[in-house]
Design a protein around this motif. Structure first.
Motif, mmCIF file in Angstrom:
data_model
loop_
_atom_site.group_PDB
_atom_site.id
_atom_site.type_symbol
_atom_site.label_atom_id
_atom_site.label_comp_id
_atom_site.label_asym_id
_atom_site.label_seq_id
_atom_site.Cartn_x
_atom_site.Cartn_y
_atom_site.Cartn_z
ATOM 1 N N GLU A 1 -3.243 -4.402 -0.168
ATOM 2 C CA GLU A 1 -1.937 -3.795 0.064
ATOM 3 C C GLU A 1 -1.744 -2.493 -0.722
ATOM 4 O O GLU A 1 -0.636 -1.932 -0.726
ATOM 5 N N GLU A 2 -2.796 -2.020 -1.358
ATOM 6 C CA GLU A 2 -2.652 -0.902 -2.294
ATOM 7 C C GLU A 2 -2.798 0.476 -1.626
ATOM 8 O O GLU A 2 -3.493 1.361 -2.120
ATOM 9 N N TYR A 3 -2.121 0.654 -0.518
ATOM 10 C CA TYR A 3 -2.173 1.941 0.178
ATOM 11 C C TYR A 3 -1.622 3.063 -0.701
ATOM 12 O O TYR A 3 -2.195 4.157 -0.790
ATOM 13 N N GLY A 4 -0.508 2.810 -1.347
ATOM 14 C CA GLY A 4 0.114 3.835 -2.176
ATOM 15 C C GLY A 4 -0.773 4.251 -3.326
ATOM 16 O O GLY A 4 -0.876 5.439 -3.652
ATOM 17 N N LEU A 5 -1.416 3.283 -3.959
ATOM 18 C CA LEU A 5 -2.332 3.590 -5.061
ATOM 19 C C LEU A 5 -3.452 4.518 -4.606
ATOM 20 O O LEU A 5 -3.760 5.516 -5.264
ATOM 21 N N ILE A 6 -4.046 4.210 -3.475
ATOM 22 C CA ILE A 6 -5.186 4.993 -2.995
ATOM 23 C C ILE A 6 -4.738 6.386 -2.560
ATOM 24 O O ILE A 6 -5.443 7.373 -2.784
ATOM 25 N N LEU A 7 -3.569 6.499 -1.976
ATOM 26 C CA LEU A 7 -3.055 7.819 -1.618
ATOM 27 C C LEU A 7 -2.754 8.648 -2.866
ATOM 28 O O LEU A 7 -3.057 9.843 -2.922
ATOM 29 N N ARG A 8 -2.177 8.019 -3.874
ATOM 30 C CA ARG A 8 -1.902 8.749 -5.109
ATOM 31 C C ARG A 8 -3.183 9.195 -5.804
ATOM 32 O O ARG A 8 -3.189 10.180 -6.536
#
Length: 882
Positions: free
Chosen positions: A322-329
């Motif tokens: 679920e770590e889409y935001g982490l990878i985008l950041r």
């Protein structure tokens, strides 16, 4: 600890981490040590690191004209074969023949997947397959043979064409390790290709128990060579690293820097995948912990900072939970391929997110999701996009952005060899004459700063003693620097004695000593070589009445020494029509020529059969004129485009009228030098394959060496060894031609890297050494009057040389590089050149026979040069540097 166990991170000091983070915030270029330190960042330090990486990513997106846009490719995955010759310890994709219904998908099965994908709006067909399964599994070999395919690569090429023609999807090919020649064969059928580097950690490949042990295609050196060959071949290429398979953080950083080096030197890395290891059941590495997502984020951020804002960096969305935001950041700008139809066959347990969900996750991070094609926008141009694919890509691309057009729906289009190039002539077709009067339009191409790669990166490959600023480096001590010795030094004297006893048997050390000869030593060397010349070829100075016909100078190979090649839109670009080629051949015949020598640029529009058409036109117009045509580079290009083997292509060329091949494109037969000098030209092994295959068919060739650029005397000796070895096996070389580097307009010289050609002393020494080392193997040693000028020709004619080459009638290649010695030589001028030597001048044929009396009379009447190229005064080449 097992080799593939997760290696603990080294402890970095808080001070070193703070310093590296500060340098990242300040936009300072990181070194490998700093990158390694940053890979260990966690918690607040990781957030700091990712913020720096995101800023770099955002600046790159703005510069690319798509601020805030994250891309993905809507594709289908085509598992062409799950058989593989490798044994990677973490892979569940590769399997054994008894576990699959058939060794390969049938053509119709491939097309069924592609058609269903096209109906769902997919635009890419990603071919996933094991490396060369036929070399391990009899079932794979038998399957291919039963359907008429010699290899997996042959079948892959065929089904890629079928997908283009039947569905309009764009193939992206992942066949694993490819040779340079295989890249040439596949480039016309796929806008992009790929292969993960994975890691540069050699121990993971060499040590028993390592994840790549027993997998020949996972040698890091081999995989880096594929990345380089793809760049040399102008193939938009996807690569990446796999983290968590047992590499140290230092090894991981080294892998990223290795990719950066290739990207800078060749410009062909279109995207970099950072993929996290996920353990799978039924594999040897099932017990190895998964790479953590913080580890993945830190690696993405470091990759972004090292690779820079222009890099496209991707992480597979089905491996991040679920770590889409982490990878985008962390700094990615691409999610890779996502399929609404097919699973991820490499990670089948991890389903793709729905595209709507992916768009929502991306929007939640303040970014927009847009679909792209398999080929990135920056590569939608020559030489990266083959003309045969241009219509397929244009049908799906948004002309404003280069991304996928929202309303585009794939539809099959014919794939075929382009039929252009042999209609009307185009461009500056009088260049062969006006190069001597008006000169070239500019001293360099407008794309000088990008077409040849990053010059700073290229410089790192050049030996210090071969650099432009190195001067000459004597290998034997001299009394004073730059002063010729008054007497023979012991090392040179000993080498001369060895050469006198057994010319062909001298050692490399002795050959190098002779190349350093000067003063009395050089005179003794020249005298020795001239005695061998007299024994092998007599006193006659020979020449051939010939005409060069360079049928096009449009070329996108990107050779860094070549000032002849032009883009199709450049002011000096031209392509002759078949009629013009035939006209020039007729003019040459009327002037007494016994030969035409025909070579040209690697024009992207010319079909592989164009070479046959050229030879056939000359034979039709002048049946008795010898056709000496097509360098090994052109042979490989023709074979790649036609799908023929080198042997079959040469048979077709001979049937069309080719009588012999020029052995040009040899340059220096050492790939370390070739890849600096030529960028995209064929490797030494391919040159050797072409000439030895030609010799086996009874087609003679010449042999050449271009020297005095980014090479050293040791390379000259090695080159001569290779040439002699071939001649001893085949006997097919008619002559050896020495070609000193002409520097004035050569890109690699203008970039400040190459030497300004060899010195007078070096020219004399290397011509003499060629005679010595080739004694008893090649009887004729030829000098190039175009490159040397008359005085130096006389020098080397007294030091082992017996042949002056041809009258040429038109010589454009060296003149474009800055040669000041004209474009032709008349017979009278040859006679004047030779007269002071008091040696006979004799006209010969291509194969050193005696021309017919009628040819001799016609040549005498024209003085060896046709009227069409005479009558204009020759002037120094404008813009040439002194």
């Amino acid at each position: 600890m097992p080799v593939h166990s997760q290696v603990p991170s080294p402890t970095s000091s808080p001070a070193s981490l703070r310093r590296a983070l500060r340098r990242a915030r300040d936009g300072v270029t990181l070194d490998a040590t700093e990158a390694t330190v940053l890979l260990a960042a966690r918690g607040p330090e990781l957030a700091d690191l990712m913020a720096s990486a995101a800023r770099v990513r955002d600046a790159g997106l703005a510069s690319a004209g798509r601020p805030g846009v994250i891309t993905y490719s809507r594709k289908v995955f085509v598992p062409l074969t799950r058989l593989c010759r490798d044994r990677c310890h973490y892979c569940t994709f590769a399997t054994t023949p008894h576990r699959v219904p058939a060794a390969f998908l049938e053509r119709e099965e491939v097309l069924d997947i592609a058609r269903r994908g096209a109906a769902l709006g997919c635009k890419e067909a990603l071919f996933t397959l094991g490396d060369r399964p036929e070399e391990r599994w009899p079932a794979a070999r038998e399957w291919l043979e039963a359907r008429g395919y010699a290899s997996t690569i042959d079948y892959l090429r065929s089904v890629a064409v079928a997908v283009l023609e039947e569905t309009g999807l764009l193939p992206h090919l992942n066949p694993g390790v490819l040779s340079w020649s295989e890249l040439q064969r596949l480039k016309p059928v796929a806008p992009s290709m790929g292969m993960m580097l994975e890691t540069t950690a050699e121990r993971l490949f060499t040590k028993r128990g390592g994840p790549h042990f027993g997998s020949p295609d996972k040698d890091p050196a081999v995989r880096l060579r594929v990345l380089e060959d793809a760049g040399r071949s102008s193939v938009p290429f996807t690569t990446g690293i796999l983290i968590g398979i047992g590499e140290t953080l230092a090894e991981r950083a080294e892998s990223v820097f290795a990719i950066r080096g290739v990207a800078r030197e060749y410009g062909g890395i279109q995207e970099v995948i950072v993929q996290n290891f996920r353990a799978k059941p039924d594999t040897k590495m099932r017990g190895v912990p998964d790479a953590g997502l913080d580890d993945l984020a830190a690696t993405i951020a470091v990759a972004r900072l090292v690779l820079g804002p222009g890099a496209r960096i991707q992480a597979p969305p089905n491996l991040i939970g679920e770590e889409y935001g982490l990878i985008l950041r962390a700094g990615i700008d691409d999610w890779g391929g996502v399929s609404p139809l097919t699973p991820d066959h490499v990670n089948p347990e991890r389903p793709w997110p729905q595209i709507d969900e992916l768009a929502g996750r991306t929007a939640a991070a303040g970014l927009a999701l847009r679909e792209r094609l398999t080929i990135y926008p920056g590569y939608l141009r020559e030489p990266w996009l083959d003309p045969r694919l241009a219509a397929h890509v244009a049908a799906l691309a948004d002309p404003a952005t280069g991304l996928a057009r929202a309303d585009a729906r794939p539809a099959g289009l014919p794939w075929q060899e382009p039929d252009g190039g042999w209609g009307e002539a185009s461009g500056r077709t009088d260049l062969h004459v006006t190069i001597d009067t008006a000169g070239r339009t500019a001293d360099r191409r407008e794309d000088f700063s990008e077409v040849y790669g990053d010059w700073a990166e290229v410089a790192t490959r050049i030996a210090p003693e071969a650099r432009q600023d190195a001067g000459t480096s004597p290998r034997w001590p001299r009394p004073e620097a730059g002063v010729a010795p008054r007497r023979l030094r012991p090392g040179v004297a000993s080498a001369l004695r060895s050469a006198e006893r057994d010319p062909a048997g001298i050692t490399d050390a002795e050959a190098l000593a002779l190349l350093d000869a000067d003063g009395p030593e050089l005179e003794a060397l020249a005298a020795l070589a001239d005695g061998l010349r007299r024994d092998a070829a007599g006193d006659d100075v020979t020449y051939v009445v010939t005409r060069n016909i360079n049928f096009t100078n449009v070329c996108y190979t990107g050779c860094r020494f070549c000032a002849f090649a032009q883009r199709r839109t450049d002011a000096d670009a031209y392509t002759l029509s078949l009629a013009q080629i035939g006209d020039r051949a007729e003019e040459a015949w009327e002037a007494g020529a016994t030969e035409v020598c025909m070579q040209g640029g690697i024009h992207p529009d010319l079909p592989g059969t164009a070479y046959f058409d050229i030879a056939a036109e000359v034979r039709r117009r002048v049946p008795d004129l010898h056709v000496h045509a097509f360098s090994p580079m052109e042979v490989v290009n023709g074979a790649s485009r036609t799908g023929l083997s080198i042997r079959d292509w040469l048979v077709r060329a001979r049937e069309a009228g080719v009588g012999s091949l020029p052995g040009t494109a040899a340059e220096i037969l050492d790939d370390d030098v070739r890849w600096v000098l030529t960028k995209g030209k064929l490797p030494a092994s391919a040159w050797i394959e072409v000439v030895t295959t030609a010799h086996g068919l009874g087609i003679p060739t010449t042999a050449t060496m271009m020297y005095g650029h980014v090479d050293t005397p040791a390379h000259w000796v090695g080159h001569l060894r290779v040439i002699r070895g071939i001649q001893e096996r085949t006997g097919g070389f008619t002559e050896f031609v020495l070609l000193p580097f002409v520097h004035a307009s050569a890109p690699i010289y203008l970039a400040g890297l190459a030497r300004p050609g060899p010195t007078r002393r070096e020219n004399r020494a290397v011509h003499a050494l060629a005679r010595i080392m080739l004694h008893g193997a090649i009887g004729s040693i030829q000098c190039s009057w175009v490159k040397l000028g008359e005085d130096l020709c006389r020098d080397v004619l007294q030091g082992g040389v017996n042949d002056l080459g041809g009258t040429l009638m038109e010589e454009t290649i060296s003149r474009m590089a800055g040669s000041q010695n004209g474009s032709y030589k008349t017979i009278s001028q040859f006679a004047g050149l030779v007269a002071p030597l008091e040696r006979p001048l004799r006209q010969r044929t291509t194969t050193y026979g005696q021309p017919a009396p009628e040819r001799l009379a016609a040549a005498a009447a024209s003085d060896g040069v046709c009227g069409a190229v005479r009558g204009s005064p020759r002037t120094p080449l404008p813009l040439a540097m002194p």
